[in-house]
Design a protein around this motif. Sequence first.
Motif, PDB file in Angstrom:
ATOM      1  N   LYS A  37       2.004   8.248  -2.113  1.00  0.00           N
ATOM      2  CA  LYS A  37       0.977   7.910  -1.143  1.00  0.00           C
ATOM      3  C   LYS A  37      -0.015   6.953  -1.810  1.00  0.00           C
ATOM      4  O   LYS A  37      -0.279   7.066  -3.011  1.00  0.00           O
ATOM      5  CB  LYS A  37       0.265   9.166  -0.649  1.00  0.00           C
ATOM      6  CG  LYS A  37       1.152  10.079   0.176  1.00  0.00           C
ATOM      7  CD  LYS A  37       0.402  11.308   0.655  1.00  0.00           C
ATOM      8  CE  LYS A  37       1.308  12.187   1.509  1.00  0.00           C
ATOM      9  NZ  LYS A  37       0.616  13.415   1.973  1.00  0.00           N
ATOM     10  N   PRO A  38      -0.562   6.017  -1.068  1.00  0.00           N
ATOM     11  CA  PRO A  38      -1.511   5.065  -1.662  1.00  0.00           C
ATOM     12  C   PRO A  38      -2.761   5.775  -2.187  1.00  0.00           C
ATOM     13  O   PRO A  38      -3.144   6.841  -1.687  1.00  0.00           O
ATOM     14  CB  PRO A  38      -1.863   4.147  -0.482  1.00  0.00           C
ATOM     15  CG  PRO A  38      -0.775   4.335   0.511  1.00  0.00           C
ATOM     16  CD  PRO A  38      -0.304   5.749   0.356  1.00  0.00           C
TER      17      PRO A  38
ATOM     18  N   SER B 150      -4.754   7.528  -8.498  1.00  0.00           N
ATOM     19  CA  SER B 150      -5.252   6.758  -9.651  1.00  0.00           C
ATOM     20  C   SER B 150      -4.614   7.218 -10.961  1.00  0.00           C
ATOM     21  O   SER B 150      -5.257   7.826 -11.814  1.00  0.00           O
ATOM     22  CB  SER B 150      -6.776   6.878  -9.752  1.00  0.00           C
ATOM     23  OG  SER B 150      -7.158   8.241  -9.870  1.00  0.00           O
TER      24      SER B 150
ATOM     25  N   GLU C  59       4.651   5.844   0.857  1.00  0.00           N
ATOM     26  CA  GLU C  59       5.009   4.450   1.100  1.00  0.00           C
ATOM     27  C   GLU C  59       5.931   3.949  -0.011  1.00  0.00           C
ATOM     28  O   GLU C  59       5.665   4.178  -1.202  1.00  0.00           O
ATOM     29  CB  GLU C  59       3.755   3.575   1.170  1.00  0.00           C
ATOM     30  CG  GLU C  59       2.859   3.912   2.356  1.00  0.00           C
ATOM     31  CD  GLU C  59       1.674   2.972   2.474  1.00  0.00           C
ATOM     32  OE1 GLU C  59       1.570   2.028   1.647  1.00  0.00           O
ATOM     33  OE2 GLU C  59       0.849   3.178   3.385  1.00  0.00           O
TER      34      GLU C  59
ATOM     35  N   ASP D 247       6.359   1.045  -1.084  1.00  0.00           N
ATOM     36  CA  ASP D 247       5.811  -0.005  -1.943  1.00  0.00           C
ATOM     37  C   ASP D 247       4.595   0.468  -2.717  1.00  0.00           C
ATOM     38  O   ASP D 247       3.862  -0.337  -3.288  1.00  0.00           O
ATOM     39  CB  ASP D 247       5.469  -1.254  -1.127  1.00  0.00           C
ATOM     40  CG  ASP D 247       4.483  -0.977   0.006  1.00  0.00           C
ATOM     41  OD1 ASP D 247       4.076   0.198   0.168  1.00  0.00           O
ATOM     42  OD2 ASP D 247       4.125  -1.931   0.724  1.00  0.00           O
ATOM     43  N   SER D 248       4.367   1.799  -2.757  1.00  0.00           N
ATOM     44  CA  SER D 248       3.268   2.366  -3.529  1.00  0.00           C
ATOM     45  C   SER D 248       3.768   3.164  -4.724  1.00  0.00           C
ATOM     46  O   SER D 248       2.991   3.878  -5.356  1.00  0.00           O
ATOM     47  CB  SER D 248       2.400   3.280  -2.637  1.00  0.00           C
ATOM     48  OG  SER D 248       1.732   2.539  -1.651  1.00  0.00           O
TER      49      SER D 248
ATOM     50  N   ASP E  94       6.525  -0.190  -8.494  1.00  0.00           N
ATOM     51  CA  ASP E  94       5.921  -1.308  -7.764  1.00  0.00           C
ATOM     52  C   ASP E  94       4.630  -1.758  -8.446  1.00  0.00           C
ATOM     53  O   ASP E  94       4.391  -2.960  -8.611  1.00  0.00           O
ATOM     54  CB  ASP E  94       5.619  -0.906  -6.317  1.00  0.00           C
ATOM     55  CG  ASP E  94       6.880  -0.625  -5.533  1.00  0.00           C
ATOM     56  OD1 ASP E  94       7.508  -1.587  -5.059  1.00  0.00           O
ATOM     57  OD2 ASP E  94       7.237   0.548  -5.405  1.00  0.00           O
ATOM     58  N   ILE E  95       3.801  -0.785  -8.835  1.00  0.00           N
ATOM     59  CA  ILE E  95       2.527  -1.115  -9.487  1.00  0.00           C
ATOM     60  C   ILE E  95       2.785  -1.752 -10.846  1.00  0.00           C
ATOM     61  O   ILE E  95       2.189  -2.792 -11.193  1.00  0.00           O
ATOM     62  CB  ILE E  95       1.667   0.147  -9.647  1.00  0.00           C
ATOM     63  CG1 ILE E  95       1.439   0.818  -8.285  1.00  0.00           C
ATOM     64  CG2 ILE E  95       0.346  -0.186 -10.329  1.00  0.00           C
ATOM     65  CD1 ILE E  95       0.787  -0.049  -7.256  1.00  0.00           C
TER      66      ILE E  95
ATOM     67  N   SER F  66       4.236  -5.275 -10.513  1.00  0.00           N
ATOM     68  CA  SER F  66       3.210  -6.219 -10.072  1.00  0.00           C
ATOM     69  C   SER F  66       2.330  -6.662 -11.237  1.00  0.00           C
ATOM     70  O   SER F  66       2.059  -7.857 -11.419  1.00  0.00           O
ATOM     71  CB  SER F  66       2.355  -5.583  -8.972  1.00  0.00           C
ATOM     72  OG  SER F  66       1.309  -6.445  -8.588  1.00  0.00           O
TER      73      SER F  66
END
Length: 311
Positions: free
Chosen positions: A70-71, A74, A167, A169-170, A174-175, A178
Amino acid sequence: MMRHWFSTLLMLPLTLGLAACQPESLQSAGSAAPKATEIVTIPDDPDPAIWVIKDEDTTIYLFGTVHILKPGLSWFDEAVKEAFDASDELVIEMIRPDPAAMVKIVNDLAIDTTGVSLRDKLDPEDRTKYEAVMASLTLPVNAFDPLEPWFASVSMSLIPLKQSGFETDSGVEDILTSHATARGMTITGLETAEQQLGFFDNLPEDVQIRFLNFNVDSIGEMADGMENMVAHWANANISALAELMNAGLEEKILYETLLSNRNANWAQWVDERMKQPGTVFVAVGAGHLAGKDSLQEQLKKRALVAKRIKY
């Protein structure tokens, strides 16, 4: 449809972990309805586990990932970010292929060519339950008929997670990817898309069908099971994570194909990479860094000791 195929591909390393979150193993799929899953609390400040291997001129970090989140969680701070920032290379399970290549891979491996539809491969009782679940997911009952059972199962597993706010892309990769791209880091894949799809596609059809039937029985527990996986990961509870993620691999062929053989191959890669200077951040599914046949245990066989970084 293209987006769906990419999302499904992301689920491949995850789906057996989801199955393991349920109270029945794949061997007993369909024998009993899953019980409710007790939810573990996700901390406000997640601190996932990370390990390091060092010699005179090489440092390799090992970080366990969750492929879909989930977005807003942290986790990319403190020791994890320090290790990543110190690295020259990011290594992940698989680099996503471009869309055209992905279409070809899916067409070659995930679409059934026997002429027998997926539902016709199921026993009458299992077919009835399967069709009921498809309806509950607001999908046409024939939506996955042209697909191999394993791909239908993975695709089905993704839907309740997305409905619960996860999600594709979360995810951790992915992080990391990026940030690595922004820094101009080298990004390496341990496996290809063909290999990851092939792990499932090469399973005997009866195993694939048991896998599908199990996910049908467990579909109502998928989201809660995922919450628990994320919570144990965020709390760095390695023993609980090992029990949770690997318990569903009780069939020998599944355990060897999806876990132990891959860990052995990755240990060989790490061993070879230790012969070259540099600092490398290796990020693989958290289930691979937990349990008796974990990547760390495979590395011990090569006289390489991964030390947990406390933070």
